[in-house]
Design an enzyme around this catalytic site. Structure first.
Site, PDB file in Angstrom:
ATOM      1  N   GLY A   1      44.604  -1.045  52.498  1.00 40.51           N
ATOM      2  CA  GLY A   1      43.427  -0.099  51.775  1.00 40.51           C
ATOM      3  C   GLY A   1      44.233   0.426  50.776  1.00 40.51           C
ATOM      4  O   GLY A   1      45.376   0.502  50.674  1.00 40.51           O
ATOM      5  N   VAL A   2      43.531   1.661  49.989  1.00 38.38           N
ATOM      6  CA  VAL A   2      44.275   2.339  48.929  1.00 38.38           C
ATOM      7  C   VAL A   2      45.303   3.239  49.409  1.00 38.38           C
ATOM      8  O   VAL A   2      46.477   3.163  48.675  1.00 38.38           O
ATOM      9  CB  VAL A   2      43.117   3.054  48.168  1.00 38.38           C
ATOM     10  CG1 VAL A   2      42.332   4.065  49.308  1.00 38.38           C
ATOM     11  CG2 VAL A   2      43.581   3.810  46.998  1.00 38.38           C
TER      12      VAL A   2
ATOM     13  N   LYS B   1      45.977  -6.705  60.128  1.00 38.72           N
ATOM     14  CA  LYS B   1      45.601  -7.519  61.376  1.00 38.72           C
ATOM     15  C   LYS B   1      44.605  -8.580  60.663  1.00 38.72           C
ATOM     16  O   LYS B   1      44.196  -9.580  61.307  1.00 38.72           O
ATOM     17  CB  LYS B   1      44.588  -6.825  62.189  1.00 38.72           C
ATOM     18  CG  LYS B   1      43.320  -6.056  61.915  1.00 38.72           C
ATOM     19  CD  LYS B   1      42.623  -5.333  63.086  1.00 38.72           C
ATOM     20  CE  LYS B   1      41.378  -4.587  62.294  1.00 38.72           C
ATOM     21  NZ  LYS B   1      40.592  -3.824  63.294  1.00 38.72           N
TER      22      LYS B   1
ATOM     23  N   THR C   1      38.435  -0.854  51.290  1.00 45.38           N
ATOM     24  CA  THR C   1      38.575  -0.268  49.727  1.00 45.38           C
ATOM     25  C   THR C   1      37.810  -1.140  48.920  1.00 45.38           C
ATOM     26  O   THR C   1      37.138  -0.645  47.963  1.00 45.38           O
ATOM     27  CB  THR C   1      40.049  -0.296  49.275  1.00 45.38           C
ATOM     28  OG1 THR C   1      40.900   0.391  50.092  1.00 45.38           O
ATOM     29  CG2 THR C   1      40.285   0.085  47.940  1.00 45.38           C
TER      30      THR C   1
ATOM     31  N   GLY D   1      32.882   5.110  42.960  1.00 44.76           N
ATOM     32  CA  GLY D   1      34.102   5.632  41.979  1.00 44.76           C
ATOM     33  C   GLY D   1      35.005   6.537  42.441  1.00 44.76           C
ATOM     34  O   GLY D   1      35.235   6.774  43.800  1.00 44.76           O
TER      35      GLY D   1
ATOM     36  N   ASP E   1      41.325   1.753  65.140  1.00 48.26           N
ATOM     37  CA  ASP E   1      42.750   1.174  65.616  1.00 48.26           C
ATOM     38  C   ASP E   1      43.730   2.395  65.335  1.00 48.26           C
ATOM     39  O   ASP E   1      44.331   2.560  66.323  1.00 48.26           O
ATOM     40  CB  ASP E   1      43.136   0.017  64.935  1.00 48.26           C
ATOM     41  CG  ASP E   1      42.241  -1.137  65.140  1.00 48.26           C
ATOM     42  OD1 ASP E   1      41.421  -1.077  65.714  1.00 48.26           O
ATOM     43  OD2 ASP E   1      42.691  -2.286  64.510  1.00 48.26           O
TER      44      ASP E   1
ATOM     45  N   HIS F   1      25.560   7.170  55.208  1.00 45.78           N
ATOM     46  CA  HIS F   1      25.332   6.985  54.052  1.00 45.78           C
ATOM     47  C   HIS F   1      23.697   7.015  53.867  1.00 45.78           C
ATOM     48  O   HIS F   1      23.170   6.266  54.725  1.00 45.78           O
ATOM     49  CB  HIS F   1      25.907   5.967  53.455  1.00 45.78           C
ATOM     50  CG  HIS F   1      25.708   6.034  51.753  1.00 45.78           C
ATOM     51  ND1 HIS F   1      24.735   5.808  51.172  1.00 45.78           N
ATOM     52  CD2 HIS F   1      26.860   6.102  50.913  1.00 45.78           C
ATOM     53  CE1 HIS F   1      24.786   5.996  49.725  1.00 45.78           C
ATOM     54  NE2 HIS F   1      26.260   6.222  49.519  1.00 45.78           N
TER      55      HIS F   1
ATOM     56  N   ARG G   1      25.506  14.220  51.114  1.00 48.39           N
ATOM     57  CA  ARG G   1      25.002  13.329  52.044  1.00 48.39           C
ATOM     58  C   ARG G   1      24.484  13.679  53.412  1.00 48.39           C
ATOM     59  O   ARG G   1      23.403  13.053  53.741  1.00 48.39           O
ATOM     60  CB  ARG G   1      26.257  12.294  51.952  1.00 48.39           C
ATOM     61  CG  ARG G   1      26.303  11.490  50.846  1.00 48.39           C
ATOM     62  CD  ARG G   1      27.708  10.455  51.079  1.00 48.39           C
ATOM     63  NE  ARG G   1      27.773   9.778  49.774  1.00 48.39           N
ATOM     64  CZ  ARG G   1      28.936   9.004  49.523  1.00 48.39           C
ATOM     65  NH1 ARG G   1      29.701   8.788  50.508  1.00 48.39           N
ATOM     66  NH2 ARG G   1      29.150   8.561  48.302  1.00 48.39           N
TER      67      ARG G   1
ATOM     68  N   GLU H   1      41.379   7.263  55.463  1.00 48.58           N
ATOM     69  CA  GLU H   1      40.187   7.639  56.409  1.00 48.58           C
ATOM     70  C   GLU H   1      40.838   8.033  57.708  1.00 48.58           C
ATOM     71  O   GLU H   1      39.796   8.614  58.082  1.00 48.58           O
ATOM     72  CB  GLU H   1      39.104   6.656  56.267  1.00 48.58           C
ATOM     73  CG  GLU H   1      37.785   7.041  56.953  1.00 48.58           C
ATOM     74  CD  GLU H   1      36.723   6.070  56.948  1.00 48.58           C
ATOM     75  OE1 GLU H   1      35.567   6.327  57.467  1.00 48.58           O
ATOM     76  OE2 GLU H   1      36.795   5.004  55.993  1.00 48.58           O
TER      77      GLU H   1
ATOM     78  N   ARG I   1      32.013  14.791  54.128  1.00 44.50           N
ATOM     79  CA  ARG I   1      32.839  14.516  52.702  1.00 44.50           C
ATOM     80  C   ARG I   1      31.782  14.369  51.415  1.00 44.50           C
ATOM     81  O   ARG I   1      30.796  13.823  51.452  1.00 44.50           O
ATOM     82  CB  ARG I   1      33.224  13.072  52.998  1.00 44.50           C
ATOM     83  CG  ARG I   1      33.994  12.398  51.864  1.00 44.50           C
ATOM     84  CD  ARG I   1      34.374  10.858  52.055  1.00 44.50           C
ATOM     85  NE  ARG I   1      33.432  10.022  52.058  1.00 44.50           N
ATOM     86  CZ  ARG I   1      33.027   9.199  51.145  1.00 44.50           C
ATOM     87  NH1 ARG I   1      33.595   9.202  50.005  1.00 44.50           N
ATOM     88  NH2 ARG I   1      32.245   8.349  51.267  1.00 44.50           N
TER      89      ARG I   1
ATOM     90  N   SER J   1      37.172  10.111  48.697  1.00 46.17           N
ATOM     91  CA  SER J   1      37.971   9.290  49.608  1.00 46.17           C
ATOM     92  C   SER J   1      38.946   8.396  48.869  1.00 46.17           C
ATOM     93  O   SER J   1      39.986   8.409  49.421  1.00 46.17           O
ATOM     94  CB  SER J   1      36.847   8.408  50.760  1.00 46.17           C
ATOM     95  OG  SER J   1      36.224   7.720  49.765  1.00 46.17           O
TER      96      SER J   1
END
Length: 547
Positions: free
Chosen positions: A28-29, A50, A58, A64, A226, A247, A296, A381, A392, A397
């Site tokens: 991911g990012v 994996k 991501t 955004g 994990d 969300h 949220r 995350e 959040r 993120s």
């Protein structure tokens, strides 16, 4: 084994070994950003995942990146920090929040240098939108509502150009540890279940979240906690796991929806859409000064209350003020998902309901990704830096992944230079762990029913009892068992914290304790007992590697 670590597997079952200075788990990012920075710093880095390299979370980020670039009149880093603290319900770490958000402009600049292209505004700079909890238009986006796709594309392209090696379809099982408990590598299984070891003085967990704890989520199938499980078994504490953000606007695809459900980005509300119930009444009227753009947790709770009062399972997001060409240009991803279920959002309100989205907690780290275990780092995350607190703020993120991914790589480089990391040859290849594994379907059902938006002591006790009865000790010999064991451990840790927090704060809503209790304005940490059971610990404080 090439003369490396000693093998604790029966019959010498560690079939192969690879070595690096830093092993990054996840693409991911945060993971890719860390790998690129580590490569720039001259480290020998190996990325392991994996799934395929583009199989992470991501790519599903729509809204955004929240960042202050100095081109929005009246906005400032301090204001962004204030919005983040307000959304976090009193549990954000103020210093960590200021550090991460303050590094945001430079992090986004580096991402653009690596080829990311954000949507342009009329003035030639990046276009902006506003999302829930933000008091300014500060969210930059790409592809209308496909920011994650563009971020992932740019980072993967830069990784290929930078010759960052990636090991696909290898699941991380456990860390290698020295007799002193330092991390010095990783035990993995390849796609056929053959075990091997990746030896390195530093391991960075960037494995994403835990959305698969629930029946309906915006997360892909790989989000199975994990990293949380690996960190706990390695001796690192986790914190704030009880704060799972739901969300508020996930596309309703029918009763009993399972797995990853399409997200309807908050930016649709940022462009003027409103939430209404089946009678046409506004859902958030009188609930919060920001109305449909409240944080949220506030909006999800308002929807849940309205649905309970009406005996229904979804509300509607009315975006019919946007004509078809505008919706197509601004929200092509949302439009495609809506059309797939027969809804034209320019003509008909979109059916939506809350679904599990983001874990605000995780492995306790500094803003540099250091955990309490030498040699183990975490970013994204999976980590709890103190930025998100109890809830959040939208689009923080991706920003956190960019900033902490960079800082974690620099922390590894500094720790290597100082000689504080372990020599991998001191570690032994561990046997495949034998740990409790619950049936995933059963786990998801009870977590969704009793540990979702509304919780109480009786329901949380039911979850604990069901997990105790259904869990069976199994050797982690396949990817499925590794994932199910991680979900089982993460669920137990979450329930332990949620049952102890006798108040409602942010994403954690206790129906039997509906008020905010000032005595609980602190994080709860969980670590494992010697027998492998989650145990509540003292408030989250690191013993090393201060930010």
């Amino acid at each position: 084994m090439d003369g490396g670590v000693g093998c604790g597997q029966p019959d010498g079952a560690c079939r192969w070994e690879a070595r690096a200075d830093l092993v990054v788990v996840g693409t991911g990012v945060a993971g890719l950003t860390a790998a690129l920075r580590a490569r720039e710093l001259g480290m020998n880095v190996l990325v392991v995942t994996k799934d395929a390299v583009d199989g992470g979370n991501t790519r599903w980020a729509q809204g955004g990146v929240a960042v202050v670039l100095g081109d929005v009149p009246g906005d400032s880093v301090d204001r962004h920090v204030a919005d983040t603290l307000a959304a976090g319900g009193g549990l954000c770490d103020t210093d960590a929040t200021a550090a991460i958000i303050g590094d945001g402009p430079a992090a986004v600049g580096r991402l653009r240098d690596r080829g990311a292209r954000f949507d342009p505004g009329a003035d030639g700079g990046p276009a902006r939108t506003r999302e829930g909890g933000h008091t300014a238009f500060r969210v930059v986006h790409a592809g209308g509502d496909a920011t994650g796709v563009e971020v992932e594309r740019a980072l993967l392209a830069a990784s290929r150009d930078g010759r960052v090696p990636m090991l696909e379809h290898h699941v991380a099982v456990d860390t290698l540890r020295t007799p002193a408990g330092d991390v010095a590598g990783l035990l993995v299984l390849d796609g056929s279940g053959v075990p091997g070891v990746l030896t390195a003085p530093a391991v960075l967990l960037a494995t994403g979240g835990l959305g698969q704890l629930y029946q309906a989520t915006t997360n892909p199938a790989v989000a199975t906690a994990d990293g949380v499980a690996i960190a706990l078994r390695s001796g690192a504490p986790v914190a704030d796991l009880e704060f799972v953000q739901f969300h508020p606007t996930v596309l309703y695809t029918g009763e009993g929806a399972r797995g990853r459900c399409p997200l309807v980005t908050e930016a649709v509300r940022g462009e003027g859409a409103v939430l209404v119930d089946s009678t046409g009444e506004r859902v958030t009227a009188g609930v919060h000064p920001l109305g449909d753009l409240a944080p949220r947790d506030v909006v999800s709770a308002a929807i849940t209350r309205r649905l309970a009062s009406l005996g229904e399972d979804h509300v509607f997001l009315d975006a019919t003020h946007l004509d078809a060409p505008t919706f197509q240009r601004r929200f092509p991803t949302v439009l495609a998902a809506c059309l797939a279920v027969g809804v034209d959002p320019s003509r008909t309100p979109i059916p939506v309901s809350p679904a599990a989205h983001f874990s605000c907690g995780g492995v306790v780290t500094t803003v540099d990704g250091r955990t309490a275990v030498p040699g183990l780092y975490a970013a994204g995350e999976v980590a709890r830096t103190g930025l998100h607190g109890a809830n959040r703020l939208a689009s923080n993120s991706l920003l956190e992944g960019l900033v902490v991914g960079t800082r974690a790589a620099e922390a590894v480089a500094a720790d290597l230079a100082l000689g504080v990391l372990a020599e991998p040859r001191l570690a032994a290849c561990p046997p495949v762990p034998v740990v409790p594994v619950a049936d995933r379907d059963t786990l998801q059902r009870v977590m969704s029913r009793y540990a979702g938006i509304g919780r109480d002591a009786e329901g949380l006790a039911v979850v604990g009892s069901v997990l105790d009865v259904s869990a069976v000790d199994r050797p982690l010999a396949t990817r499925e068992l590794v994932e199910d064991a991680a979900l089982t451990l993460a669920a137990r840790a979450l329930i332990a914290a949620a049952a102890s927090r006798t108040e409602s704060r942010g994403c954690h809503v206790r129906d039997d304790f509906p008020g905010v209790d000032p005595e609980w304005a602190r994080s709860l940490t969980v670590r494992l007992t010697p027998s492998g059971q989650p145990m509540l610990d003292r408030p989250a404080v690191l013993t090393r590697g201060a930010a």
